[in-house]
Design a protein around this motif. Structure first.
Motif, PDB file in Angstrom:
ATOM      1  N   ASP A 298       1.215  -1.095   0.336  1.00  0.00           N
ATOM      2  CA  ASP A 298       0.355   0.074  -0.103  1.00  0.00           C
ATOM      3  C   ASP A 298       0.650   1.664  -0.344  1.00  0.00           C
ATOM      4  OD1 ASP A 298      -2.153  -1.797   0.280  1.00  0.00           O
ATOM      5  OD2 ASP A 298      -1.915  -2.066   2.213  1.00  0.00           O
TER       6      ASP A 298
ATOM      7  N   ALA B  59       1.567   3.694  -2.275  1.00  0.00           N
ATOM      8  CA  ALA B  59       0.722   4.612  -2.254  1.00  0.00           C
ATOM      9  C   ALA B  59       0.334   5.711  -1.236  1.00  0.00           C
ATOM     10  CB  ALA B  59      -0.213   4.908  -3.566  1.00  0.00           C
ATOM     11  N   ASP B  60      -0.639   4.718  -0.297  1.00  0.00           N
ATOM     12  CA  ASP B  60      -1.407   5.068   0.761  1.00  0.00           C
ATOM     13  C   ASP B  60      -0.586   6.246   2.192  1.00  0.00           C
ATOM     14  OD1 ASP B  60      -4.120   4.644  -0.770  1.00  0.00           O
ATOM     15  OD2 ASP B  60      -4.248   2.358  -0.423  1.00  0.00           O
ATOM     16  N   LYS B  61       0.166   4.600   2.040  1.00  0.00           N
ATOM     17  CA  LYS B  61       0.905   4.621   2.839  1.00  0.00           C
ATOM     18  C   LYS B  61       2.050   6.300   3.047  1.00  0.00           C
ATOM     19  CE  LYS B  61       1.357   1.173   5.625  1.00  0.00           C
ATOM     20  NZ  LYS B  61       1.342   1.435   6.966  1.00  0.00           N
TER      21      LYS B  61
ATOM     22  N   GLU C 189       0.675   8.491   1.268  1.00  0.00           N
ATOM     23  CA  GLU C 189      -0.237   9.996   1.582  1.00  0.00           C
ATOM     24  C   GLU C 189      -0.562  10.334   2.942  1.00  0.00           C
ATOM     25  OE1 GLU C 189      -5.211  11.716  -0.060  1.00  0.00           O
ATOM     26  OE2 GLU C 189      -4.295   9.764  -0.343  1.00  0.00           O
ATOM     27  N   GLU C 190      -0.574   9.377   3.748  1.00  0.00           N
ATOM     28  CA  GLU C 190      -0.517   9.408   4.854  1.00  0.00           C
ATOM     29  C   GLU C 190       0.484   9.704   5.849  1.00  0.00           C
ATOM     30  OE1 GLU C 190      -0.577   5.839   9.277  1.00  0.00           O
ATOM     31  OE2 GLU C 190      -1.319   5.461   7.062  1.00  0.00           O
ATOM     32  N   HIS C 191       1.807   9.771   5.828  1.00  0.00           N
ATOM     33  CA  HIS C 191       2.568   9.470   6.190  1.00  0.00           C
ATOM     34  C   HIS C 191       3.706  11.285   5.358  1.00  0.00           C
ATOM     35  CE1 HIS C 191       3.100   6.473   8.367  1.00  0.00           C
ATOM     36  NE2 HIS C 191       3.132   5.978   7.430  1.00  0.00           N
TER      37      HIS C 191
ATOM     38  N   THR D 167       1.091  13.388   4.915  1.00  0.00           N
ATOM     39  CA  THR D 167       0.351  14.740   5.592  1.00  0.00           C
ATOM     40  C   THR D 167       1.143  14.952   7.184  1.00  0.00           C
ATOM     41  OG1 THR D 167      -1.421  14.027   4.444  1.00  0.00           O
ATOM     42  CG2 THR D 167      -2.045  15.011   6.527  1.00  0.00           C
TER      43      THR D 167
ATOM     44  N   GLU E 292       7.390  10.921   0.005  1.00  0.00           N
ATOM     45  CA  GLU E 292       6.861  10.154  -1.589  1.00  0.00           C
ATOM     46  C   GLU E 292       8.200   9.220  -2.045  1.00  0.00           C
ATOM     47  OE1 GLU E 292       6.845  12.645  -5.962  1.00  0.00           O
ATOM     48  OE2 GLU E 292       6.747  13.064  -4.338  1.00  0.00           O
TER      49      GLU E 292
END
Length: 511
Positions: free
Chosen positions: A66, A68-70, A72-74, A76, A236
């Motif tokens: 996951d 891409a989701d990680k 975005e989460e971290h 942020t 990223e």
């Protein structure tokens, strides 16, 4: 899941003295005062997993579930921390998303014909785009002393030559002999063989004017602490990087060459110069302050193969030639070449580059409509270390009384960013007085940057009628002065007859 089991990853004690990036899944950030810099706390030991080959980053990225989701989460959480001016803390703790610690880099700001340019190197693999001079550590010692990584990366990646004068420029000197490491000599032999037109063997060496700016952040790794840096942490690229900004005074006869070697292969990536004031106008746009993909970053000037090119479509041809050459010679894989081909924004900024440029523009308030005119134009620039400031102040008053317009850092501090103000005063001056009660004071980094920059302008013809005057204690042997200062008539003073020495200096400046 934890850290994936890959051939690119081994315990730290097994892989030191290779390309190194320690994988950390926990670190802490804090800001103690409003508007203050960030402080990073990170730790590891000899059993910590470490990436030890350059292909390890891409292999690890594909194994993180996951991803891409990680990101975005971290991302942020990191954005909220670095975007705030308030005192706060941020703790990262995720065993399934390791950050790569061990990167260091330098963002060169080149001063060329009274303008500042960001100097960036093209990167053909993820993250694709323009990058600063950065890379991983080579040893466990560098992991705990990240400033050494920054110094090494700048020297490895940025080769400066002047074909007209047959000079190769290197950074930092020790007396008369500029610092040159064995690994750099080995790299030059590889580059010379691939690019014989560079003629390294026939060139003599000189020292480039270099000054490091002090950043706002600090870091503690184990028991070691460093300050005056830029923390560059982004999800990223899942990297923790320590960066600095290097100011370099450049002549228009200089050419730049990417000196990075990959497994014995000279990469020769295109190097672009981007005018700072132009990028600042993009930064000031509220709809996309250097957002990814929002702007196509075409350099104002670029170098490829040691040759200069003006802005235009040739940058596309140079980058394509660069990528096709790496693919043909087996340096990148067909999969990486395909990823580059399919990249929509090939002339974007890499995340690390975007972060440090954005912070620099914000902190220095540099550019666009916000750019202030020079605070003080001068005809005499007085350069001195802080230890000689009282003596320099007496010179300032004497020259002012004689109708001159001198500039001295303790007298003329204006409202602009400090480094920019110094460069603009150097640009306007027709004389420079290098004050030195000791040889060591003349060799301090800020002072040496000033008189070397001025000397470069004289030798290039930019200041054809200017004069550089060393003003030194009578016990300083003129023959031990750095060579550029020896080219000029030295004024020596006796502390017991200081007024007489200043009068001699004033007469010299008045010629």
């Amino acid at each position: 899941m934890g850290v994936p089991d890959l051939p690119y990853i081994r315990p730290l004690h097994e892989v030191e003295h290779h390309f190194l990036q320690v994988l950390v899944t926990r670190f802490r950030l804090e800001r103690r005062t409003h508007g203050g810099g960030a402080h990073l706390f990170v730790d590891f030991d000899g059993s910590s997993p470490a990436v030890w080959q350059r292909g390890g980053r891409d292999a690890l990225r594909k194994e993180i579930p996951d991803f891409a989701d990680k990101v975005e989460e971290h991302g942020t959480g990191l954005t909220e921390f670095f975007g705030s001016q308030e005192p706060r803390e941020h703790t990262f703790d995720d065993p399934d998303f390791p950050f790569r610690y061990g990167n260091g880099g330098a963002l060169p700001i080149v001063r060329l014909k009274d303008r500042d340019y960001y100097c960036l190197i093209y990167r053909e693999v993820f993250p694709i785009g323009w990058n600063i001079a950065n890379g991983g550590t080579d040893s466990r010692d560098e992991l705990t002393n990240p400033l050494d990584v920054i110094e090494r990366e700048l020297r490895e990646e940025l080769i400066i030559i002047d074909r007209e004068r047959q000079v190769r420029y290197i950074f930092e000197g020790d007396g008369e002999q500029p610092l040159d490491r064995p690994e750099h000599a080995a790299a030059r032999r590889i580059i010379q063989k691939a690019f014989p037109q560079l003629n390294f063997d026939t060139m003599h060496t000189d020292e480039a004017p270099l000054k490091w700016e002090r950043g706002p952040d600090q870091m503690t790794v184990g028991e070691n602490s460093v300050s005056g840096v830029y923390l560059n942490i982004n999800a990223e690229d899942f990297g923790i990087e320590i960066d600095r900004i290097a100011r370099i005074h450049m002549n228009d006869s200089w050419a730049l060459f990417d000196g990075e070697i990959n497994d014995g292969y000279p990469l020769n990536a295109p190097i672009g110069l981007f005018e700072v004031s132009r990028l600042s106008q993009e930064y000031s746009k509220p709809e996309h302050p250097l957002d990814p993909g929002a702007v196509c970053f075409v350099p104002d000037l670029f170098f490829y193969g040691g040759e200069p090119y003006q802005q235009g479509a040739k940058i596309d041809d140079a980058i394509r030639d660069f990528v096709e050459r790496l693919l043909r010679d087996g340096i990148i894989t067909p999969e990486q070449a395909k990823e580059w081909e399919e990249c929509e924004h090939k002339l974007d900024l890499c995340p690390v580059t975007r972060r440090i440029i954005s912070r620099h523009l914000e902190e220095t308030d540099f550019g666009g409509a916000r750019k202030a005119s020079i605070t003080h134009r001068c005809d005499v620039f007085i350069s001195c270390a802080s230890e000689d400031s009282d003596l320099a102040d007496r010179i300032f008053m004497a020259l002012s009384a004689a109708g001159k317009t001198p500039w001295l850092f303790t007298r003329n501090r204006g409202g602009q960013p400090w480094s920019r103000e110094i460069d603009e005063a150097l640009d306007s001056a027709t004389s420079l007085v290098a004050v030195g009660s000791t040889l060591q004071n003349l060799s301090k980094e800020p002072v040496e940057y000033e008189w070397r920059s001025f000397f470069q302008d004289i030798t290039s013809g930019l200041k054809s009628r200017a004069q550089l005057v060393p003003f030194v204690h009578r016990e300083v042997d003129p023959y031990r002065l750095p060579r550029p200062l020896r080219y000029h008539e030295v004024v020596r003073f006796d502390p017991s007859e200081i007024d007489s020495g200043i009068q001699t200096l004033r007469d010299r400046i008045g010629r």
